[in-house]
Write a protein that holds these residues in place. Structure first.
Motif, PDB file in Angstrom:
ATOM      1  N   PHE A 405      32.021  46.999  51.826  1.00 35.71           N
ATOM      2  CA  PHE A 405      32.845  47.851  52.534  1.00 35.71           C
ATOM      3  C   PHE A 405      31.590  49.251  51.772  1.00 35.71           C
ATOM      4  CE2 PHE A 405      36.064  45.292  50.462  1.00 35.71           C
ATOM      5  CZ  PHE A 405      36.988  45.458  51.522  1.00 35.71           C
ATOM      6  N   THR A 406      30.546  49.150  51.224  1.00 33.32           N
ATOM      7  CA  THR A 406      29.766  50.711  51.333  1.00 33.32           C
ATOM      8  C   THR A 406      28.171  50.407  52.246  1.00 33.32           C
ATOM      9  OG1 THR A 406      28.994  48.978  49.417  1.00 33.32           O
ATOM     10  CG2 THR A 406      30.389  51.213  49.187  1.00 33.32           C
ATOM     11  N   LEU A 572      41.045  43.313  52.674  1.00 32.48           N
ATOM     12  CA  LEU A 572      41.100  44.756  53.387  1.00 32.48           C
ATOM     13  C   LEU A 572      40.159  44.507  54.324  1.00 32.48           C
ATOM     14  CD1 LEU A 572      40.252  46.766  50.893  1.00 32.48           C
ATOM     15  CD2 LEU A 572      42.816  46.863  52.034  1.00 32.48           C
ATOM     16  N   GLY A 581      30.429  40.440  41.661  1.00 32.08           N
ATOM     17  CA  GLY A 581      31.387  42.042  40.651  1.00 32.08           C
ATOM     18  C   GLY A 581      32.672  42.660  40.832  1.00 32.08           C
ATOM     19  N   ASN A 582      33.107  42.339  42.403  1.00 32.91           N
ATOM     20  CA  ASN A 582      34.082  43.129  42.560  1.00 32.91           C
ATOM     21  C   ASN A 582      34.529  42.839  43.716  1.00 32.91           C
ATOM     22  OD1 ASN A 582      33.511  45.201  40.218  1.00 32.91           O
ATOM     23  ND2 ASN A 582      33.147  46.681  42.607  1.00 32.91           N
ATOM     24  N   THR A 587      38.219  38.236  39.973  1.00 31.85           N
ATOM     25  CA  THR A 587      39.162  38.051  38.460  1.00 31.85           C
ATOM     26  C   THR A 587      39.920  37.056  38.639  1.00 31.85           C
ATOM     27  OG1 THR A 587      40.151  39.746  39.023  1.00 31.85           O
ATOM     28  CG2 THR A 587      38.325  40.309  38.375  1.00 31.85           C
TER      29      THR A 587
ATOM     30  N   ASP B 403      38.174  51.456  41.863  1.00 29.37           N
ATOM     31  CA  ASP B 403      37.008  51.048  43.084  1.00 29.37           C
ATOM     32  C   ASP B 403      37.705  52.501  44.211  1.00 29.37           C
ATOM     33  OD1 ASP B 403      35.784  50.599  45.019  1.00 29.37           O
ATOM     34  OD2 ASP B 403      35.347  49.364  44.569  1.00 29.37           O
ATOM     35  N   PHE B 405      36.178  53.408  47.340  1.00 32.30           N
ATOM     36  CA  PHE B 405      36.014  52.649  48.391  1.00 32.30           C
ATOM     37  C   PHE B 405      36.994  51.546  48.498  1.00 32.30           C
ATOM     38  CE2 PHE B 405      31.673  53.238  46.430  1.00 32.30           C
ATOM     39  CZ  PHE B 405      31.275  54.616  47.525  1.00 32.30           C
ATOM     40  N   THR B 406      37.596  51.152  47.293  1.00 37.36           N
ATOM     41  CA  THR B 406      38.930  49.855  48.101  1.00 37.36           C
ATOM     42  C   THR B 406      40.405  50.045  48.001  1.00 37.36           C
ATOM     43  OG1 THR B 406      38.226  48.553  45.630  1.00 37.36           O
ATOM     44  CG2 THR B 406      36.981  47.747  48.307  1.00 37.36           C
ATOM     45  N   ARG B 408      41.244  49.497  44.570  1.00 37.32           N
ATOM     46  CA  ARG B 408      41.440  48.317  43.792  1.00 37.32           C
ATOM     47  C   ARG B 408      41.039  48.039  42.801  1.00 37.32           C
ATOM     48  NH1 ARG B 408      38.264  44.145  47.824  1.00 37.32           N
ATOM     49  NH2 ARG B 408      40.389  43.718  49.832  1.00 37.32           N
ATOM     50  N   MET B 410      39.154  47.955  38.596  1.00 36.84           N
ATOM     51  CA  MET B 410      37.317  47.751  38.645  1.00 36.84           C
ATOM     52  C   MET B 410      37.686  46.423  37.683  1.00 36.84           C
ATOM     53  SD  MET B 410      33.915  48.915  39.165  1.00 36.84           S
ATOM     54  CE  MET B 410      34.875  50.006  41.399  1.00 36.84           C
TER      55      MET B 410
END
Lengths: 767, 767
Positions: A405-406, A572, A581-582, A587, B403, B405-406, B408, B410
């Protein structure tokens, strides 16, 4: 059964996949299944085992040698090649037929291509090219090839053949000072690696009986141009003998050695070389082949898996192990992972213990790298590299994946938190010792290695004062989607085992090499009694009394219990990384790969069927199988609990991974394609340890078959503690034949039946 | 000096900021600085302290009461309001003048607006509106307002005034069954919260001397319509008395209570109410005001900061503390953070110890919530809420930021890893006890609370067997950009202090309430000697012998040492969160806020100047100040090391945060605007503890000024151990006057001079 893979027609999209699928190799090098006319654009590579290089501060990766088999045709001025329309083949050329073959029995690659060539005449004009090649199992530095050309009309054929110095590289080019030349009819291309200045040389000698030769060297690639005034219907044959040497071979000047071998090979001739190569492969198969009766698909897939292992096994050197992507290229830095100990070692232990020894000696030779890594993090002992190259220093970076995404590098905790690697190494060494009884490995560094691993864990572990137990905190287990967890069941169980191994090994050393023992103890801040205390009071998550479930790590159950399809619906970007991390899975309870279930396989005698079944059923729907290491473990444990029908699809998925070539190709924007030796080893494990139900605890071979419905029998050779056996496992019974040359009886437990099988004897039990 | 904030003209963009800046309040409620004609679109809110509600499973937040001061004008059928052109004011209306004022000396809000209204006539027609309001400091449930209208021409004025039931909510609306009615000329609007069914009622009585009244209730809002046949030049005045009661007030029926107070207030009259209110404020300021001579800008900013604290201080209840955004709305869930103990408590300790007691009693009353949180995570004792509401259960979620960017949510580790909160609470309670000598707080739950916090840390801590020390692992320190770190220096130091406090408190209890002591010890799995062992052997990162630097946490130095401007240049989205799993700062040395430096402030007597200076200089350029809690700490420590010129900009930044209103408004896509009581308290700390250099260790008041260049003097009152003092600090000397009513002498250390200041006495020392 057929031992030959065939693929008809040519599909540009399959170039990368077929480069893996049709690979040949001999443990010294791997040669990708590309066409003779291909260049680096099509990922040509002669991947050298154990030679790494770094360019421009990018990550280190294995060196691909110049392509000694490069060959291109030109018919009447028009280039011929499967890549029609492009630079590969001129306008008007058409592919009429194309077939690529791999003879896995003899590790020989073949192709046959029929081109329609432009012609002013009414009748169709065809040129037929065949090529065959092998990577000699007898002479590890040698690649040999035979090409034939035939045309349906007279005309001028030009063959350009020689050494292509521009090969596929991810972070290359790795050779500097590349200089090509002709040397009395042979070609030589030599250079040296950029980082460590290791010489690399490829020599080629060609033999052909017609035409004239002109040699040119374009951009560092010596190429011979042969002009043949072709006669319709006649066959023109060219033999190529390419020799690859590096400064690591210990043969003096690499160029001289390469020229010598290439000429010597030319002198012996192709057929003679092929014969000795084939004989070697017959021997390999005699020790490795697993015959499955009643399931042709499984048979081919399993044999192909074994083929992949056999072409990359470092039979010749104890300084090498097997990289995670074999010798199929530079992916994953050509690095050695835990894959070797956990997924490949069993195959070698049961069939080629001397190769198994090499694999484990590699870890012993890289102990200093592991010590450096431990020290870097402030720990004692040996913290093995997550991605190990020739020195054992960790090639793994802290940022393994780019965020799709980044575009930013993403911090991942493979290098610093997947501490189970040191336990995997200890486990592997001890497996080798148990299987073979070869205590020389313990005396020559093995005991020291496992002791250093135990010291590492002592310095890594913490004592929980409230619970009065040691814990292993902040780790990443096999399920890499959950980083930095506490008390990962797999890790804790394996660490406990590693501690036990270290204590046993130290006891052995005290008895058998007291001096070495004293030295190890004296120079260590950590004493054996401390390791024993850690072992005795280390917390290992246990099955719940009621549900029998083992929690993967502390608080795993508090994570979102989302069904896998629902999680997939949240994706996505198809290349997005699920961990980190994300990550999407981070989770949730969704795992990348077998974790608790892998533990249940490794310690199968410690857990009852009910526990294995409950955990398999719990974790299976929660596993994404984002790793090629996952399916075989689900197959193994399913077979173990008698659910071979659950196991079978997982087995097949594992065994066909490099046949279909449709496994994961990208993580983030990182290309991870290539072959999958761990899955190849996993296929063997699933078939032999799973379905045939064979296990060896160091003294008794237990056989409890759990075969898929349609399997009528599995037949295979075994070598255990130096004794060889032929085993035939059927749903209805087991037959064991001991080799006549064996020198001692070995105990077998066939079903519930215990029997000693003495040299030359045969035991048969109905089940 | 002027005590009045003024803002001329109207800017739509400033509505949210001015709602905070011009707020009034009295600890029971906060009323935002919005215009009388505003509705929820402009964030009108009467935020009630300590009343929370949940709607539709969204997060719990404080309840905003209906707006009892709602008023709108209409001139000749055309609505008048600052929002010209929209629904607020009709076409043709123009703002000629507009001023918003806040009298911080008396906590009175005023506005004056002159409208040009449409007119067929040649001359310009003007209507002038003034309004004044206050939130009574004497009668906490009361809001009073006075409005005047004057016009330059005759015409019909319609005033719609009453109770607007539709107020700003983030997750609301929170009141169900809202029913409005007229009751003998007064208006009443009552409903109840959705989650806990707590009644909330607002009554309004208006008094005016002309016009006729019609009451209507539209969509749950009882509104009175007053028609005034206006005469040019005449002033028409309306008084409004709005009373707010809830079921938490313990006054029986909330509606009845509200009606009663609103009528009673109307009976007393506006001027009389204002007088008693102003008297209260005079008293507040007499105990709080800090006079700065020589720096008008600093003077206003500091006084304004104190104003913000005074309007939200829960003087009346020990069940309340101060939310991180005060009573400015629902941001941050109206939750209480460590901000209270670490940034606001000092102001109250030195000036209003009875309010300080309330703040600490709030923690004692919420001990059970902290126990539940500890149990939820499998720990002993009390793990205080990161975001605490009325029960002490944690309102903090595991996903705090989206987030960008998404989109979502975090995963962030505020709730489960910012364990220092329990140490902050223990530290706060002990500070209160030390400052006041009031041991009743220890006997009434304080000792138990700190003991429970210590038990929590005992169960959280681990023993490192190799290093023979306890460690605090896997925490998030004040620098939230680095989650899940080991041995955060601040956390470990504060935990050690908390353990010391617990041991002291238990000793106190054993001596003074042996029965309670026995009960606590008996029912605990953790014994005082275990806590002592943890205290004695707990690792606290120490300054390096050579560089004097303290590493913020284990391996902090291995992170990328990137300059802050370079990190900023990597930002892709201005609202992106710098912390969390993949945050920009996470893998670098850039901190969100003071961390080691905060520790150096809290334990200023434990570290020498050299250490403070080295660490200030190291961490300062690496601090982003992404938190409003950061600047004041840098100011304090800079003043402490004698660098008041370094400190001054940080002080000013802290003190003006709610004046400029240009602090961070978003994290990810989460709105975090509102007032900043911690920065307000930090401004006081920087001025008094920093520049005036005052500190009290429980027995001696030390004064070591370190004043900014242009400050000629700082004068302020103090109350310590029940004794009141007037202190005047100048660069050249210090004067201390003890209150005549004091009953004991207190030791002062002025510079290097030690002196006992007895009741009524005055001490003066030249520096």
């Amino acid at each position: 059964m057929d031992w030959i893979l065939r693929e008809q027609g040519f599909d540009k999209e399959r170039i990368a996949a077929n480069g893996n699928k049709f690979m040949i190799g001999n443990g010294y090098m791997g040669y990708r299944g590309t066409m003779e006319e291909f260049t680096r654009e099509e990922l040509t590579a002669t991947t050298l085992a154990g030679l790494y290089d770094r360019v421009d501060g990018k990550w280190r990766e294995p060196v691909n040698a110049p392509n000694g088999l490069f060959t291109r045709l030109e018919w009447e001025g028009t280039p011929l090649g499967v890549l029609t329309g492009g630079a590969g083949a001129g306008a008007g050329v058409e592919l009429l037929e194309h077939e690529q073959q791999l003879d896995i029995r003899r590790a020989v690659h073949r192709r046959r291509t029929v081109f329609r060539v432009p012609s002013g005449a009414a009748e169709e004009r065809r040129v037929t090219l065949t090529a065959e090649r092998f990577c000699s199992a007898e002479r590890l530095n040698l690649l040999a090839a035979k090409l034939t050309v035939q045309s349906s009309a007279d005309g001028e054929l030009v063959i350009r053949t020689g050494i292509d110095g521009e090969v596929w590289d991810i972070n290359g080019p790795h050779l500097e000072g590349l200089a090509g030349r002709e040397a009395e009819g042979s070609l030589l291309l030599a250079g040296m690696t950029r980082e460590l200045k290791v010489p690399v040389a490829v020599a080629e000698t060609a033999s052909f009986n017609v035409g004239e030769q002109v040699v040119s060297t374009t951009s560092g690639s010596p190429i011979r141009e042969i002009r043949i005034p072709c006669r319709a219907g006649e066959t023109y044959t060219i033999y190529k003998y390419a020799a690859v040497f590096t400064g690591l071979d210990g043969t003096g000047d690499a160029g001289e050695a390469a020229l010598r071998l290439s000429r010597e090979a030319a002198g012996l001739g192709y057929e003679s070389l092929l014969k000795e190569h084939a004989a070697k492969w017959e021997e390999k198969w005699s020790r490795a082949d697993v015959v499955i009766e009643g399931d042709e698909e499984a048979q081919l897939a399993l044999r192909y898996s074994l083929y992949q292992l056999l072409i990359i096994a470092p039979e010749h050197s104890e300084k090498l192990s097997i990289p995670a992507r074999g010798l199929s290229g530079q992916v994953y830095k050509g690095a050695v992972f835990w894959d070797t100990e956990m997924f490949m070692l069993p195959f070698f232990l049961y069939t080629q213990p001397e190769t198994a020894r090499n694999l484990m000696m590699y870890r012993i030779h890289t102990l200093d790298g592991a010590r450096r890594k431990a020290a870097e993090y402030g720990y004692e002992g040996a913290f093995y590299a997550w991605e190990s190259q020739e020195t054992g220093d960790d090639a793994c970076t802290l940022f393994n994946v780019n965020d799709v995404f980044t575009g930013r590098p993403m911090r991942t905790y493979f290098r610093d938190k997947q501490v189970h690697i040191s336990a995997d190494v200890a486990y592997g060494i001890w497996q080798y010792y148990s299987f073979t009884g070869d205590d020389s490995i313990l005396l020559n560094g093995g005991a020291e290695t496992v002791w250093e691993c135990a010291k590492f864990f002592y310095s890594y572990a913490y004592f929980n004062p409230g619970k009065q137990r040691y814990e292993i905190l902040d780790v990443t287990g096999p399920d890499e989607y959950h980083e930095r967890v506490n008390n990962n069941a797999f890790t804790n169980a394996l660490v406990k085992r590693a501690l036990y191994i270290a204590l046993e090994a130290m006891d052995f050393l005290r008895a058998n090499d007291p001096e070495q023992y004293e030295t190890l103890v004296k120079r260590s801040a950590i004493q054996p009694e401390q390791v024993r205390d850690l072992h005795d009071r280390l917390y290992v998550p246990q099955p719940d009394a009621k549900t029998k479930l083992i929690e993967q790590f502390d608080r795993y159950y508090t994570l979102e219990d989302v069904p896998l399809p629902e999680l997939k619906s949240r994706v996505l970007n198809k290349n997005e990384y699920w961990g980190g991390g994300n990550g999407l899975a981070t989770t949730t309870q969704i795992l990348k790969q077998a974790d608790v279930v892998l533990m249940l396989h490794l310690f199968q005698n410690h857990y009852d069927r009910e526990t294995k079944k409950a955990n398999w059923e719990y974790y299976e729907p929660r596993t994404e199988h984002g790793s090629s290491l996952s399916s075989c473990i689900y197959a193994l444990v399913a077979a173990d609990i008698g659910s071979s029908e659950w196991a079978y699809p997982y087995f097949l998925r594992t065994a066909t991974i490099d046949l279909t070539g449709d496994s994961k190709q990208y993580v983030g924007d990182l290309y991870i394609g290539g072959t999958h030796p761990a899955a190849n080893g996993g296929a063997w494990m699933a078939a032999v340890l799973g379905f045939a139900g064979i296990s060896f605890d160091g003294s008794t071979v237990s056989i409890k078959p759990s075969m898929p419905h349609k399997w009528q029998a599995v037949e295979l050779p075994l070598i255990l503690r130096g004794q060889s056996f032929k085993v035939r496992v059927m749903p209805t019974g087991v037959v064991v034949e001991a080799g006549a040359d064996n020198n001692e009886a070995v105990a077998f437990k066939l079903g519930t039946h215990e029997v000693q099988v003495a040299p030359g004897e045969k035991a048969q039990v109905d089940l």
